[in-house]
Design a protein around this motif. Structure first.
Motif, PDB file in Angstrom:
ATOM      1  N   ILE A  31       0.826  -1.222   0.000  1.00 49.26           N
ATOM      2  CA  ILE A  31       0.000   0.000   0.000  1.00 49.26           C
ATOM      3  C   ILE A  31       0.855   1.264   0.000  1.00 49.26           C
ATOM      4  CG2 ILE A  31      -1.657   1.343   1.397  1.00 49.26           C
ATOM      5  CD1 ILE A  31      -2.810  -1.421   2.301  1.00 49.26           C
ATOM      6  N   LEU A  32       1.927   1.236   0.801  1.00 49.58           N
ATOM      7  CA  LEU A  32       2.728   2.454   0.987  1.00 49.58           C
ATOM      8  C   LEU A  32       3.658   2.766  -0.185  1.00 49.58           C
ATOM      9  CD1 LEU A  32       3.478   2.104   4.813  1.00 49.58           C
ATOM     10  CD2 LEU A  32       1.809   3.604   3.713  1.00 49.58           C
ATOM     11  N   ASN A  33       3.577   1.922  -1.264  1.00 53.84           N
ATOM     12  CA  ASN A  33       4.361   2.237  -2.474  1.00 53.84           C
ATOM     13  C   ASN A  33       3.458   2.826  -3.564  1.00 53.84           C
ATOM     14  OD1 ASN A  33       2.873   0.020  -3.173  1.00 53.84           O
ATOM     15  ND2 ASN A  33       4.580  -1.233  -3.908  1.00 53.84           N
ATOM     16  N   ALA A  34       2.291   3.307  -3.153  1.00 52.92           N
ATOM     17  CA  ALA A  34       1.320   3.846  -4.131  1.00 52.92           C
ATOM     18  C   ALA A  34       1.725   5.236  -4.605  1.00 52.92           C
ATOM     19  CB  ALA A  34      -0.061   3.917  -3.490  1.00 52.92           C
ATOM     20  N   ASP A  35       1.281   5.570  -5.829  1.00 51.33           N
ATOM     21  CA  ASP A  35       1.374   6.964  -6.297  1.00 51.33           C
ATOM     22  C   ASP A  35       0.130   7.733  -5.894  1.00 51.33           C
ATOM     23  OD1 ASP A  35       3.863   6.964  -7.979  1.00 51.33           O
ATOM     24  OD2 ASP A  35       2.789   5.319  -8.934  1.00 51.33           O
ATOM     25  N   VAL A  36      -0.987   7.016  -5.883  1.00 56.72           N
ATOM     26  CA  VAL A  36      -2.247   7.639  -5.478  1.00 56.72           C
ATOM     27  C   VAL A  36      -3.105   6.590  -4.763  1.00 56.72           C
ATOM     28  CG1 VAL A  36      -3.274   7.210  -7.766  1.00 56.72           C
ATOM     29  CG2 VAL A  36      -4.284   8.934  -6.287  1.00 56.72           C
ATOM     30  N   VAL A  37      -3.791   7.027  -3.706  1.00 57.86           N
ATOM     31  CA  VAL A  37      -4.669   6.133  -2.950  1.00 57.86           C
ATOM     32  C   VAL A  37      -6.102   6.647  -3.043  1.00 57.86           C
ATOM     33  CG1 VAL A  37      -5.313   5.329  -0.635  1.00 57.86           C
ATOM     34  CG2 VAL A  37      -2.910   5.334  -1.328  1.00 57.86           C
ATOM     35  N   MET A  38      -7.021   5.779  -3.455  1.00 58.94           N
ATOM     36  CA  MET A  38      -8.441   6.112  -3.397  1.00 58.94           C
ATOM     37  C   MET A  38      -8.992   5.436  -2.153  1.00 58.94           C
ATOM     38  SD  MET A  38     -11.815   5.853  -3.553  1.00 58.94           S
ATOM     39  CE  MET A  38     -12.270   4.185  -4.011  1.00 58.94           C
ATOM     40  N   LYS A  39      -9.447   6.264  -1.222  1.00 59.05           N
ATOM     41  CA  LYS A  39      -9.919   5.761   0.061  1.00 59.05           C
ATOM     42  C   LYS A  39     -11.446   5.749   0.097  1.00 59.05           C
ATOM     43  CE  LYS A  39      -9.607   8.863   3.637  1.00 59.05           C
ATOM     44  NZ  LYS A  39     -10.961   9.033   4.179  1.00 59.05           N
ATOM     45  N   SER A  40     -12.016   4.636   0.507  1.00 59.89           N
ATOM     46  CA  SER A  40     -13.471   4.551   0.681  1.00 59.89           C
ATOM     47  C   SER A  40     -13.924   5.625   1.667  1.00 59.89           C
ATOM     48  CB  SER A  40     -13.839   3.171   1.222  1.00 59.89           C
ATOM     49  OG  SER A  40     -15.092   3.223   1.874  1.00 59.89           O
ATOM     50  N   PRO A  41     -15.070   6.276   1.397  1.00 55.64           N
ATOM     51  CA  PRO A  41     -15.522   7.348   2.284  1.00 55.64           C
ATOM     52  C   PRO A  41     -15.778   6.884   3.714  1.00 55.64           C
ATOM     53  CG  PRO A  41     -17.188   6.857   0.590  1.00 55.64           C
ATOM     54  CD  PRO A  41     -15.955   6.113   0.220  1.00 55.64           C
ATOM     55  N   GLY A  42     -15.977   5.582   3.890  1.00 55.79           N
ATOM     56  CA  GLY A  42     -16.239   5.069   5.239  1.00 55.79           C
ATOM     57  C   GLY A  42     -15.017   5.010   6.137  1.00 55.79           C
ATOM     58  N   ILE A  43     -13.818   5.191   5.571  1.00 55.98           N
ATOM     59  CA  ILE A  43     -12.581   5.080   6.371  1.00 55.98           C
ATOM     60  C   ILE A  43     -12.182   6.468   6.886  1.00 55.98           C
ATOM     61  CG2 ILE A  43     -10.152   4.375   6.355  1.00 55.98           C
ATOM     62  CD1 ILE A  43     -10.851   2.551   3.947  1.00 55.98           C
ATOM     63  N   PRO A  44     -12.154   6.664   8.211  1.00 54.58           N
ATOM     64  CA  PRO A  44     -11.805   7.990   8.752  1.00 54.58           C
ATOM     65  C   PRO A  44     -10.311   8.298   8.586  1.00 54.58           C
ATOM     66  CG  PRO A  44     -12.812   6.567  10.446  1.00 54.58           C
ATOM     67  CD  PRO A  44     -12.483   5.705   9.277  1.00 54.58           C
ATOM     68  N   GLU A  75     -13.347   8.690  -4.685  1.00 55.53           N
ATOM     69  CA  GLU A  75     -13.764   8.166  -5.990  1.00 55.53           C
ATOM     70  C   GLU A  75     -14.284   9.290  -6.883  1.00 55.53           C
ATOM     71  OE1 GLU A  75     -17.439   6.156  -8.199  1.00 55.53           O
ATOM     72  OE2 GLU A  75     -17.564   6.852  -6.141  1.00 55.53           O
ATOM     73  N   ILE A  76     -15.000  10.245  -6.289  1.00 52.81           N
ATOM     74  CA  ILE A  76     -15.564  11.376  -7.050  1.00 52.81           C
ATOM     75  C   ILE A  76     -14.427  12.148  -7.740  1.00 52.81           C
ATOM     76  CG2 ILE A  76     -16.814  13.570  -6.819  1.00 52.81           C
ATOM     77  CD1 ILE A  76     -18.625  11.164  -6.356  1.00 52.81           C
ATOM     78  N   GLU A  77     -13.358  12.405  -6.986  1.00 46.85           N
ATOM     79  CA  GLU A  77     -12.205  13.129  -7.528  1.00 46.85           C
ATOM     80  C   GLU A  77     -11.550  12.330  -8.654  1.00 46.85           C
ATOM     81  OE1 GLU A  77      -9.128  15.866  -8.094  1.00 46.85           O
ATOM     82  OE2 GLU A  77     -10.917  16.142  -6.888  1.00 46.85           O
ATOM     83  N   PHE A  78     -11.316  11.035  -8.405  1.00 47.64           N
ATOM     84  CA  PHE A  78     -10.613  10.196  -9.386  1.00 47.64           C
ATOM     85  C   PHE A  78     -11.413  10.086 -10.687  1.00 47.64           C
ATOM     86  CE2 PHE A  78      -9.406   6.173 -11.394  1.00 47.64           C
ATOM     87  CZ  PHE A  78      -8.020   6.296 -11.422  1.00 47.64           C
ATOM     88  N   ALA A  79     -12.691   9.762 -10.552  1.00 47.83           N
ATOM     89  CA  ALA A  79     -13.515   9.524 -11.748  1.00 47.83           C
ATOM     90  C   ALA A  79     -13.745  10.801 -12.548  1.00 47.83           C
ATOM     91  CB  ALA A  79     -14.846   8.907 -11.336  1.00 47.83           C
ATOM     92  N   SER A  80     -13.841  11.945 -11.856  1.00 44.34           N
ATOM     93  CA  SER A  80     -14.146  13.201 -12.557  1.00 44.34           C
ATOM     94  C   SER A  80     -13.031  13.599 -13.524  1.00 44.34           C
ATOM     95  CB  SER A  80     -14.412  14.328 -11.555  1.00 44.34           C
ATOM     96  OG  SER A  80     -13.241  14.650 -10.836  1.00 44.34           O
ATOM     97  N   LYS A  81     -11.805  13.120 -13.261  1.00 45.75           N
ATOM     98  CA  LYS A  81     -10.674  13.411 -14.157  1.00 45.75           C
ATOM     99  C   LYS A  81     -10.902  12.848 -15.561  1.00 45.75           C
ATOM    100  CE  LYS A  81      -7.052  14.630 -11.156  1.00 45.75           C
ATOM    101  NZ  LYS A  81      -7.705  15.864 -10.728  1.00 45.75           N
ATOM    102  N   PHE A  82     -11.727  11.778 -15.633  1.00 43.39           N
ATOM    103  CA  PHE A  82     -11.920  11.086 -16.910  1.00 43.39           C
ATOM    104  C   PHE A  82     -13.317  11.306 -17.492  1.00 43.39           C
ATOM    105  CE2 PHE A  82      -8.896   8.696 -14.266  1.00 43.39           C
ATOM    106  CZ  PHE A  82      -7.770   8.800 -15.058  1.00 43.39           C
TER     107      PHE A  82
END
Length: 443
Positions: free
Chosen positions: A60-73, A92-99
């Motif tokens: 996980i910690l070698n990611a370039d970008v992490v999409m976190k579920s809204p349920g995770i504080p 997810e809203i941020e990631f998907a809106s790019k495309f």
């Protein structure tokens, strides 16, 4: 190849994984709980690497970008580690809106956002190619990948807004703001308010913010923190020059001197709050050049949202109403406000620091009996014990409905409107609502 790590293997996580893979990311999905079998099959079929019931930090910690579920504080130590390493965390809203090359309508608020989003989509789909996503239906990411609509109506929670960076809806709606989810915001209402207003943070003068001008919280915030957007308020109490207001049972909407007038008597949705939801949805439709006749007809034939003041059955002249989606006090306020019969009220669940005071007038006036449905009902028993003749507690939906059946009389209503989260006894509010409906049908 950029590495995309997704925390949470639910609807938004799987959608993001599919979109990420299509866009050339090296994708890894990790869920601390169990991933549902149907989602596992999607990941396996699409050859996407995944794990569940654990988080492997080395993956996980070698990611370039992490999409976190809204349920995770954000308080979770893994999320802190990710941020400390300078890894970008997005929703997810941020990631998907790019495309997405689409016109986006983003809807947030403490209450009414599902109804407003569903109603807006219902009107727009009559004339436009439009998807409905966000907190509702198939994930935004999945729809961007598979459907690629020209327009989207997105229902967006504060948790999803917390992790946006560049996301900018062309039209934003804030239905209202009342205390909710304060456990996620250090019990500071100001932080929750600021989170909701992130929906407008990237907007320019060419974009629109539609909001409830009767909501003092919104009004005060806008005075202190002006936004760039073009403002289109709606109100039940004051005359609005650019926006929507109510006059003699007619909704009047004016945008740049172009007016539309609609009678509220023909709305299928009941209650004052639904007039506001109709105002917001109609303002969007008017902006997007939907024909006036289409808007009027759509408001007259909209069927409402499951688990939101949903009339289930009438048994022995008693109406059973499912309002399981009322997960906070303000939502229950609207439900009790719209009751016009003596009410047996089923309430309770996971309390998010609720203050029930605003319900007292309605409870005194309309509620004849209270059934507390939760693991811990002590606060409810103490708060409402002196207000009604009958107050009982249970931890089973089937029993709650049987008790309601026994104590209700012809002409009464039985209302499930919990004012609390569902996670103590149920999977989610949908599960709670379905159990209620099943129990009623089993009478």
């Amino acid at each position: 190849m950029k590495r995309l790590v997704i925390l949470g293997g639910g609807e938004s996580g799987i959608g993001t994984a599919l979109l990420g893979k299509e866009k050339g990311y090296d994708v890894f999905v990790s869920d601390k709980g169990a991933i549902k079998e149907k989602y596992k099959q999607v990941l396996i079929h699409n050859e996407i690497e995944w794990e569940d019931e654990k988080h492997s930090e080395d993956k996980i910690l070698n990611a370039d970008v992490v999409m976190k579920s809204p349920g995770i504080p954000d308080k979770v130590s893994l999320v802190k580690q990710i941020r400390d390493k300078g890894i970008l965390v997005v929703s997810e809203i941020e990631f998907a809106s790019k495309f997405a090359q689409a016109t986006v309508v983003g809807i947030t608020g403490s209450n009414g956002k599902t109804t407003t989003a569903s109603l807006t989509h219902h009107i727009l789909k009559q004339e436009l190619n439009v998807g409905l996503a966000g907190n509702i239906g198939d994930s935004f990411a999945k729809q961007v990948l598979e459907e690629d609509y020209d327009n989207y109506v997105l229902e967006i929670s504060s948790f999803q807004l917390d992790d946006i960076i560049d996301f900018k809806p062309h039209i934003a709606i804030i239905t209202n703001i009342t205390p909710d989810h304060l456990d996620r915001y250090d019990y500071q209402f100001e932080k929750y308010i600021a989170s909701k207003f992130r929906i407008a943070m990237n907007q320019t003068k060419a974009d629109y913010l539609i909001y409830d001008a009767d909501d003092e919280v919104i009004d005060e915030y806008l005075k202190k923190h002006p936004v760039q957007s073009t403002l289109l308020p709606f109100s039940l109490t004051k005359r609005i020059e650019n926006g929507a207001y109510l006059e003699d049972n007619y909704i009047k909407i004016t945008i740049n001197n172009n007016q539309i007038i609609m009678p509220t008597t023909k709305l299928t949705l009941e209650g004052k709050h639904n007039i506001k939801n109709a105002m917001a949805a109609s303002t969007v439709s008017h902006l997007l050049k939907i024909r006036k006749q289409t808007i009027r007809e759509s408001l007259e034939n909209f069927q409402g949202v499951e688990h939101r003041l949903e009339h289930v059955l009438k048994i022995n002249k008693v109406q059973y109403i499912n309002d399981s989606k009322a997960t906070n006090v303000n939502a229950t306020y609207y439900a009790l406000e719209s009751m016009d019969a003596p009410t047996v009220w089923i309430v309770g669940g996971e309390d998010k620091g609720n203050n029930y005071e605003e319900l007292f007038a309605f409870v005194n006036e309309k509620v004849k009996a209270i059934i507390c449905l939760g693991e811990d009902n002590e606060k409810l028993m103490q708060t409402f014990g002196g207000m009604v003749d009958i107050i009982v507690e249970t931890q089973f939906m089937s029993e709650a409905v049987k008790i309601a059946y026994k104590i209700s009389e012809a002409g009464d209503s039985v209302l499930l409107s919990p004012a609390c989260a569902s996670f103590d006894l149920f999977e989610n509010y949908e599960d709670r609502g379905r159990q209620f409906k099943n129990a009623v049908r089993n009478l």
